[in-house]
Design an enzyme around this catalytic site. Structure first.
Site, PDB file in Angstrom:
ATOM      1  N   ASP A 298      12.044   0.259  12.432  1.00  0.00           N
ATOM      2  CA  ASP A 298      12.242   1.014  11.194  1.00  0.00           C
ATOM      3  C   ASP A 298      13.556   1.779  11.341  1.00  0.00           C
ATOM      4  O   ASP A 298      14.044   1.993  12.460  1.00  0.00           O
ATOM      5  CB  ASP A 298      11.082   1.992  10.962  1.00  0.00           C
ATOM      6  CG  ASP A 298       9.849   1.285  10.399  1.00  0.00           C
ATOM      7  OD1 ASP A 298      10.022   0.279   9.691  1.00  0.00           O
ATOM      8  OD2 ASP A 298       8.714   1.742  10.678  1.00  0.00           O
TER       9      ASP A 298
ATOM     10  N   ARG B 170       7.366  -9.980  -3.259  1.00  0.00           N
ATOM     11  CA  ARG B 170       7.401  -8.725  -4.018  1.00  0.00           C
ATOM     12  C   ARG B 170       8.566  -8.682  -4.990  1.00  0.00           C
ATOM     13  O   ARG B 170       9.528  -9.443  -4.853  1.00  0.00           O
ATOM     14  CB  ARG B 170       7.446  -7.515  -3.085  1.00  0.00           C
ATOM     15  CG  ARG B 170       8.582  -7.507  -2.079  1.00  0.00           C
ATOM     16  CD  ARG B 170       8.417  -6.319  -1.147  1.00  0.00           C
ATOM     17  NE  ARG B 170       9.522  -6.182  -0.211  1.00  0.00           N
ATOM     18  CZ  ARG B 170       9.714  -5.131   0.569  1.00  0.00           C
ATOM     19  NH1 ARG B 170       8.883  -4.114   0.506  1.00  0.00           N
ATOM     20  NH2 ARG B 170      10.733  -5.082   1.399  1.00  0.00           N
TER      21      ARG B 170
ATOM     22  N   TYR C 175      11.543  -5.357  15.978  1.00  0.00           N
ATOM     23  CA  TYR C 175      11.495  -4.892  14.595  1.00  0.00           C
ATOM     24  C   TYR C 175      11.525  -3.368  14.601  1.00  0.00           C
ATOM     25  O   TYR C 175      10.609  -2.717  15.082  1.00  0.00           O
ATOM     26  CB  TYR C 175      10.247  -5.396  13.861  1.00  0.00           C
ATOM     27  CG  TYR C 175      10.267  -4.898  12.425  1.00  0.00           C
ATOM     28  CD1 TYR C 175      11.136  -5.492  11.506  1.00  0.00           C
ATOM     29  CD2 TYR C 175       9.532  -3.799  12.029  1.00  0.00           C
ATOM     30  CE1 TYR C 175      11.241  -5.004  10.217  1.00  0.00           C
ATOM     31  CE2 TYR C 175       9.625  -3.314  10.738  1.00  0.00           C
ATOM     32  CZ  TYR C 175      10.479  -3.919   9.840  1.00  0.00           C
ATOM     33  OH  TYR C 175      10.604  -3.420   8.570  1.00  0.00           O
TER      34      TYR C 175
ATOM     35  N   ARG D  26      -7.700   4.227   4.073  1.00  0.00           N
ATOM     36  CA  ARG D  26      -7.886   5.658   3.862  1.00  0.00           C
ATOM     37  C   ARG D  26      -9.043   5.889   2.912  1.00  0.00           C
ATOM     38  O   ARG D  26      -9.073   5.305   1.832  1.00  0.00           O
ATOM     39  CB  ARG D  26      -6.639   6.259   3.221  1.00  0.00           C
ATOM     40  CG  ARG D  26      -5.465   6.263   4.124  1.00  0.00           C
ATOM     41  CD  ARG D  26      -4.392   7.177   3.576  1.00  0.00           C
ATOM     42  NE  ARG D  26      -3.160   6.883   4.297  1.00  0.00           N
ATOM     43  CZ  ARG D  26      -1.991   6.776   3.713  1.00  0.00           C
ATOM     44  NH1 ARG D  26      -1.884   6.943   2.426  1.00  0.00           N
ATOM     45  NH2 ARG D  26      -0.926   6.517   4.432  1.00  0.00           N
TER      46      ARG D  26
ATOM     47  N   ARG E 210      12.277 -14.681  11.099  1.00  0.00           N
ATOM     48  CA  ARG E 210      11.975 -15.001   9.705  1.00  0.00           C
ATOM     49  C   ARG E 210      13.142 -14.455   8.889  1.00  0.00           C
ATOM     50  O   ARG E 210      13.723 -13.421   9.225  1.00  0.00           O
ATOM     51  CB  ARG E 210      10.673 -14.348   9.237  1.00  0.00           C
ATOM     52  CG  ARG E 210       9.434 -14.926   9.860  1.00  0.00           C
ATOM     53  CD  ARG E 210       9.126 -16.323   9.381  1.00  0.00           C
ATOM     54  NE  ARG E 210       8.661 -16.366   7.993  1.00  0.00           N
ATOM     55  CZ  ARG E 210       8.605 -17.462   7.260  1.00  0.00           C
ATOM     56  NH1 ARG E 210       9.033 -18.614   7.768  1.00  0.00           N
ATOM     57  NH2 ARG E 210       8.153 -17.440   6.019  1.00  0.00           N
TER      58      ARG E 210
ATOM     59  N   GLU F 210      11.796 -11.134  -3.865  1.00  0.00           N
ATOM     60  CA  GLU F 210      12.003 -11.353  -2.431  1.00  0.00           C
ATOM     61  C   GLU F 210      11.175 -12.556  -1.975  1.00  0.00           C
ATOM     62  O   GLU F 210       9.957 -12.555  -2.114  1.00  0.00           O
ATOM     63  CB  GLU F 210      11.560 -10.090  -1.693  1.00  0.00           C
ATOM     64  CG  GLU F 210      12.132  -9.936  -0.327  1.00  0.00           C
ATOM     65  CD  GLU F 210      11.842  -8.551   0.243  1.00  0.00           C
ATOM     66  OE1 GLU F 210      10.998  -8.492   1.147  1.00  0.00           O
ATOM     67  OE2 GLU F 210      12.432  -7.553  -0.229  1.00  0.00           O
TER      68      GLU F 210
ATOM     69  N   ARG G 170      -3.425  -3.103  13.049  1.00  0.00           N
ATOM     70  CA  ARG G 170      -4.162  -2.144  12.218  1.00  0.00           C
ATOM     71  C   ARG G 170      -3.687  -2.322  10.780  1.00  0.00           C
ATOM     72  O   ARG G 170      -2.559  -2.721  10.528  1.00  0.00           O
ATOM     73  CB  ARG G 170      -3.914  -0.711  12.695  1.00  0.00           C
ATOM     74  CG  ARG G 170      -2.454  -0.360  12.786  1.00  0.00           C
ATOM     75  CD  ARG G 170      -2.206   0.971  13.467  1.00  0.00           C
ATOM     76  NE  ARG G 170      -0.777   1.248  13.500  1.00  0.00           N
ATOM     77  CZ  ARG G 170      -0.087   1.751  12.494  1.00  0.00           C
ATOM     78  NH1 ARG G 170      -0.688   2.036  11.358  1.00  0.00           N
ATOM     79  NH2 ARG G 170       1.205   1.968  12.598  1.00  0.00           N
TER      80      ARG G 170
END
Length: 366
Positions: free
Chosen positions: A349, A279, A347, A175, A248, A299, A171
């Protein structure tokens, strides 16, 4: 030789939360860390009075009230809201994709106009998307894909979007409101004083050795404790007996600039393929800094090789199947808890790592 209840391998959030619970139960802990500092990837360095996120931007966000109350018991959080901006060849767009993005991209001003534009552009993809390119176009249309998804994603993964599996982008946040807040979570912020404030409290009362490699001295360290909490790479623990998992990695390039405000926001994504970095982070904006100078970090995503920091597990089917074989070995390993991003090849958070460690600690300590 001192004996410990727990040997904690690694000093990131998973080990820290476990240590915090262990200390409250009167347990003794020895922390072993390969780097020359504790804190894992949330470690901050003080440069020019600015808390520099040494291993990339870490923005705390969660909808888990228990986790939010826990971290706020360790540090006060500010009201930082992640609102990154995308730079495509000098054109600036708001992220995540919202009415500000669509208005800039197409000159539309109502949600209905934006929706019609996206619907028209995604009609080109029929049937089940065969790769990441088709998946992205089916979600956001061709214009947004070409300018804001394609180049960034190809740099991130080091491959053409048509060679990447569709499931990587299940996804994309779209918005139809003028809301630049990247996350949907209830709570969000940065600890005032940087993440080291939290790390120091989590490991308070532990013995700590930095610059040491647990696996090189495994027998010696195992003999020093009753239980091991291992947060390193799971394949390395088992001597890569089934082969190596893929990751990675990232390379960071930081510099101090003799200006007060370089880019006006903490994070700018460079979404064209030609700019080599993904970024630029300007750290002072995480804490609304007013220092006379500023620190920026570029980065660069890179392919991981042994000896480099593994940042992102490559969760494709091949690697997941390989991880499952290691997970079966781990389940049979007595007196060892495997946890965190590397120990679970997942991964995570930050809030999810904390949640996972809390669950494990509560299961162990009741």
């Amino acid at each position: 030789m001192k004996h410990y209840d727990y040997i904690l391998v690694g000093s990131g959030l998973y080990a820290g939360v476990f240590a915090w619970y262990a200390k409250r139960r009167g347990k003794t802990c020895l922390v072993l860390e390969r780097r020359d500092h504790i804190g894992g990837n949330v470690y901050c360095e003080d440069v020019e009075g600015i808390h520099v996120h040494k291993y990339g931007a870490h923005i705390f966000h969660t909808s888990n009230k228990k986790v939010w109350e826990f971290v706020n018991s360790l540090a006060e959080f500010n009201r930082y809201t992640n609102s990154p901006v995308a730079n495509y060849k000098g054109e600036m767009y708001n992220m995540p994709f919202n009415m500000n993005t669509f208005s800039k991209m197409w000159g539309v001003c109502t949600p209905a106009q934006a929706k019609a534009r996206i619907d028209e552009q995604r009609s080109g993809v029929t049937g089940e998307p065969k790769n990441l390119e088709e998946q992205a176009i089916s979600l956001v249309g061709r214009d947004i894909y070409e300018k804001l998804v394609k180049g960034y994603t190809e740099k991130q993964w080091g491959r053409d979007c048509r060679e990447l599996p569709a499931f990587i982008i299940k996804r994309l946040p779209v918005r139809y409101t003028y809301d630049n807040n990247y996350f949907n979570d209830l709570y969000q912020g940065i600890p005032i004083g940087g993440y080291n404030v939290i790390i120091d409290k989590l490991f308070a009362g532990c013995d700590i050795e930095t610059g040491v490699d647990y696996l090189e001295n495994k027998a010696r360290y195992d003999a020093m404790g009753d239980m091991v909490v291992y947060t390193g790479t799971i394949d390395a623990y088992f001597g890569y007996c089934f082969g190596k998992l893929e990751y990675r990695s990232l390379r960071f390039e930081s510099e101090v600039l003799d200006e007060e405000n370089h880019q006006g926001v903490a994070v700018v994504n460079y979404t064209d393929r030609e700019t080599p970095y993904t970024r630029i982070i300007e750290h002072k904006h995480f804490e609304f800094g007013t220092q006379p100078r500023t620190v920026i970090t570029r980065e660069y995503p890179v392919s991981w090789e042994e000896g480099m920091e593994p940042y992102y597990p490559v969760n494709d089917e091949t690697n997941q199947a390989l991880y499952q074989r290691y997970a079966e070995l781990a389940a049979n390993e007595e007196n060892v808890i495997f946890g965190g991003r590397l120990g679970e090849y997942k991964y995570y958070d930050m809030d999810k790592v904390i949640e996972s460690a809390m669950k494990k600690a509560e299961a162990v300590f009741g």
